[in-house]
Write an enzyme that holds these catalytic residues in place. Structure first.
Site, mmCIF file in Angstrom:
data_model
loop_
_atom_site.group_PDB
_atom_site.id
_atom_site.type_symbol
_atom_site.label_atom_id
_atom_site.label_comp_id
_atom_site.label_asym_id
_atom_site.label_seq_id
_atom_site.Cartn_x
_atom_site.Cartn_y
_atom_site.Cartn_z
ATOM 1 C CG ASP A 166 -2.187 0.876 0.925
ATOM 2 O OD1 ASP A 166 -2.109 1.754 0.042
ATOM 3 O OD2 ASP A 166 -3.214 0.699 1.599
HETATM 4 C C1 NOJ Z 1 -3.935 3.944 0.084
HETATM 5 C C2 NOJ Z 1 -5.123 3.040 0.204
HETATM 6 O O1 NOJ Z 1 -5.082 2.357 1.438
HETATM 7 C C3 NOJ Z 1 -5.237 2.022 -0.917
HETATM 8 O O2 NOJ Z 1 -6.460 1.363 -0.801
HETATM 9 C C4 NOJ Z 1 -5.089 2.693 -2.247
HETATM 10 O O3 NOJ Z 1 -5.266 1.759 -3.283
HETATM 11 C C5 NOJ Z 1 -3.730 3.348 -2.317
HETATM 12 N N1 NOJ Z 1 -3.625 4.343 -1.263
HETATM 13 C C6 NOJ Z 1 -3.451 3.994 -3.674
HETATM 14 O O4 NOJ Z 1 -4.213 5.129 -3.821
#
Ligand code: NOJ
Length: 746
Positions: free
Chosen positions: A284
């Protein structure tokens, strides 16, 4: 692997397979031709080029920001660029100006639609309609891939039992089986049953347990045992991977002390080892870097080592791999074969998406795909099926009321009805309930908002009340703005926010019928509001076409069929309260509540059971609940046998009758309880559901099949199996109804 036959990507690859009869391998369906291409390319790459593939950056608007890094082969993927002109330029740099010409993987959070926005995923789950959800994901893929986005960070498969957690909006709710069905549907939809240039790689997230954040506070720790993980949290991921999901994202949380991005047990042992996943694992956003905050690593080099050795292939925005992997390989802390495997996983996805053959998109053609009429129609259908009728004293559907008052902060909130994680939906395309109702009832609608936005506070509502006096019916659109749910937006109080409850009370006091429609990102605690409403329609955030969908539902042109994908609490203090909790030693029997306790009563516990003195044991609405404008009756529920073998199918038959006045769809649900196990088992678990549409007066004999293997669970000995013994089975319209049948497994 069952469904892999649908998932080979690129016509070229499919053709090669057909001609040679080669066998597919791995979970994402790559064949020997693909593997040979991967090896050939890998053989030409320097260590630096390999590490470059493992780096993902956020585009940040200007192509020139990353032009040099791309030319140097330091970028394998970009996220957050959707302009097809810029994407083509990014691809040109990567394909034409790097030594090996490897295209970029362009990712985006396309969570519930790209431009045409569908209901939030929690709303989609309320449809209990995997086919429709698959269609929605396919439409999202058509729109996004036309602009060059070939990777979505969706579906989110986090089981969530606590509505305080803002991200509950992004998933399918509390139930593992429902989540699993939705997971498969979205993977098929995004990637396509038959792959081509409209295939968008799915990314199942967040691996794993993220939805169990302590206290519903985002990014918080989880404490899930291996058995809880295996029985409740992992199955949707495993199913999505079996359905061919090409990528997976590690989560932010630490589970019992181990952050997911450095968790060798879940990533290396389970995902790679047990499930054989050969797709791409991405972190993430900076979740590698956050391992330093967790105190799980000293610095970026340390966490890069931990992530690489846990089996992570791509670093989203920590730059830990780019900055440190080379020295980690030289020192022997990370083996070059680990890097090679990561790069194989990345190249495999790029090849299977056909990116080498089709790196560019047609900018003009892309425009025609967005907001196509068929896309809007599907989004409207999804919004119609996702709305749940929670209360109706007969006022709905509307019939002949000629003066309609429309009020409330969500009546005309084109941005907010789109819901959370909506980067590309444009509010100019949204049709709000107000617009739809004005079109439906020309000259009959008076609009007095009462509150301009959900959080607004107001003491008096004289303007609304005076308008209400002249109305035949009041349609109040309430709920929460989209920014009040989603990532990082958790709430400790789940009552209607601002002065919305006061608005409802003022409306009720006029004596006019009040219909509340709630547009929200989570199940709010609306118990105190129910007496002030003659009917309540709960729509979650319904997306672009929410207005016409809600107008159709309120007028009865469409009969509500949505069911709660999550338990609706009476008060937030009940959280977490979910239908498939374990059998306790003292099941609730409806006993003494606070008001019944004498002053200075002596301490007693004997005979008491598991419940709250002030709120009892039950929720406001159970999982699977939802009304219709018609009524359904279940009868003659029977099983084909009394006793089953472990490899058998259970055939449950029943007659479903539409006993009301209009056509309607019932979501039939089958629940099972394992009465005695080697472990305490849940009181009930959903094992099957089906949408059944019937005309008024129509009866249908329905037979549903459940493999006995669906009753298997991970036990004390660390294996998954069906245990012999007695079971109960319910067929009903929600998780709290029906009479059980019994059967045994031997
Ligand atoms: C953080 C989020 O937790 C995740 O779900 C997302 O896909 C990513 N950022 C990318 O934006």
């Amino acid at each position: 692997m069952n469904c892999i036959k649908y998932l080979s990507l690129s016509a070229v690859v499919v053709l090669a397979l057909a001609c040679t009869g080669q066998k597919k391998a791995g979970t994402i369906g790559a064949d020997e031709t693909v593997e040979a291409r991967v090896e050939a390319l890998l053989g030409k790459m320097t260590l630096a080029e390999k590490i470059g593939q493992m780096n993902q950056v956020s585009a940040g608007g200007d192509v020139s920001n990353y032009a040099d890094a791309i030319r140097k082969g330091q970028v394998g993927s970009i996220l957050n660029e959707v302009d097809p002109v810029k994407i083509n330029e990014f691809q040109r740099l990567s394909v034409e100006e790097t030594r090996l010409g490897i295209p970029l993987l362009v990712g985006r959070d396309v969570i519930h639609g790209f431009h045409t926005i569908f209901p939030i995923p929690l709303g989609l789950a309320a449809t209990f309609d995997p086919a429709l959800v698959e269609e929605g994901a396919r439409i999202a893929a058509l729109e996004a891939t036309a602009q060059g986005v070939r990777w979505t960070f969706s579906p989110m498969l986090d089981i969530a039992r606590d509505p305080r957690w803002g991200r509950i909006a992004e998933g399918s709710g509390e139930d593992t089986y429902l989540d699993t069905r939705m997971a498969e549907a979205m993977v098929y939809g995004y990637q396509g049953r038959k792959a081509d240039t409209t295939s968008m790689a799915a990314c199942v997230k967040h691996f794993v347990g993220y939805g169990a954040a302590e206290g519903g506070r985002d990014y918080n720790s989880t404490f899930l045992t291996e058995r809880q993980l295996r029985n409740f949290y992992l199955p949707p991921f495993e199913a999505a991977i079996k359905a061919g999901a090409m990528t997976l994202m590690t989560s932010f949380n630490d589970n019992d002390g181990v952050p997911s991005t450095g968790n060798t047990f879940v990533v290396k042992d389970i995902l790679r080892g047990e499930w054989g996943f050969d797709g791409l694992v991405v972190t993430d956003w900076n979740s590698m870097g956050e391992m330093i905050n967790h105190g799980f690593g000293e610095d970026r080099k340390d966490v890069a080592e931990k992530a690489a050795n846990a089996g992570v292939d791509m670093d989203m925005m920590t730059y830990g791999f780019l900055s440190h992997l080379e020295e980690l390989v030289r020192s022997g802390a990370v083996k070059e074969k680990t890097i090679d495997n990561a790069v194989r996983n990345i190249l495999r996805v790029k090849i299977m998406l056909g990116l080498f053959e089709h790196p560019y998109v047609d900018v003009e053609a892309a425009k025609a795909v967005q907001y196509a009429p068929t896309h809007l129609a599907a989004a409207q259908k999804a919004a119609e099926e996702s709305a749940i009728l929670l209360k109706n004293n007969g006022i709905l559907p509307l019939k002949g009321q000629s003066r309609i008052l429309v009020t409330g902060p969500m009546a005309d909130a084109p941005w907010d009805q789109l819901g959370t994680w909506c980067f590309d939906g444009q509010k100019e395309h949204t049709i709000t309930p107000l617009k739809a109702l004005q079109e439906r009832f020309p000259g009959q609608v008076t609009y007095v908002p009462g509150l301009r936005f959900s959080r607004e506070k107001r003491d008096r509502f004289d303007d609304v009340v005076s308008a209400a006096r002249g109305a035949d019916v009041i349609l109040a659109f309430l709920g929460e703005e989209s920014i009040l749910s989603g990532e990082a937006h958790c709430l400790a109080d789940l009552n209607l926010i601002g002065s919305q409850s006061e608005l409802l009370a003022a409306l009720k006091a006029t004596g006019k019928p009040v219909v509340a429609t709630i547009l929200a990102g989570r199940p709010l605690t609306i118990e105190r509001d129910l007496p002030n409403c003659d009917a309540v329609l709960y729509s979650f955030h319904p997306g672009t076409m929410g207005g016409p969908a809600l107008a159709n539902l309120l007028t009865g042109e469409v009969n509500p069929s949505g069911k709660t994908p999550i338990t609706f609490l009476r008060t937030v203090g009940q959280a977490p309260l979910y239908y498939n909790h374990n059998m306790t030693g003292r099941p609730y029997q409806g006993e003494t509540l606070l008001a019944d306790i004498d002053l200075e009563a002596g301490q007693t516990s004997l005979g008491n059971t598991s419940y709250y003195l002030d709120y009892g044991a039950y929720p406001l609405f159970p999982f699977g609940y939802g009304l219709s404008y018609t009524t359904f009756e279940y009868s003659n529920v029977s099983l084909d046998k009394k006793e089953y073998g472990k490899e058998d199918q259970i055939a449950v038959s029943f007659t479903l009758a539409n006993t009301g006045e209009c056509r309607g769809t019932e979501v039939v649900q089958v629940y099972v309880r394992d009465l005695v196990g080697s472990l305490t088992r849940p009181v009930k678990e959903l094992k099957c559901f089906e949408r059944v549409e019937l005309n008024p007066g129509e009866n249908r004999i329905v037979t549903l099949q459940i493999p006995v293997q669906e009753l298997a669970f991970w036990g004390l000995d660390g294996t998954k199996k069906v245990e012999t013994g007695e079971f109960q089975l319910w067929v009903a319209g929600d998780s709290a109804s029906g009479e059980p049948l019994t059967f045994s497994v031997k």
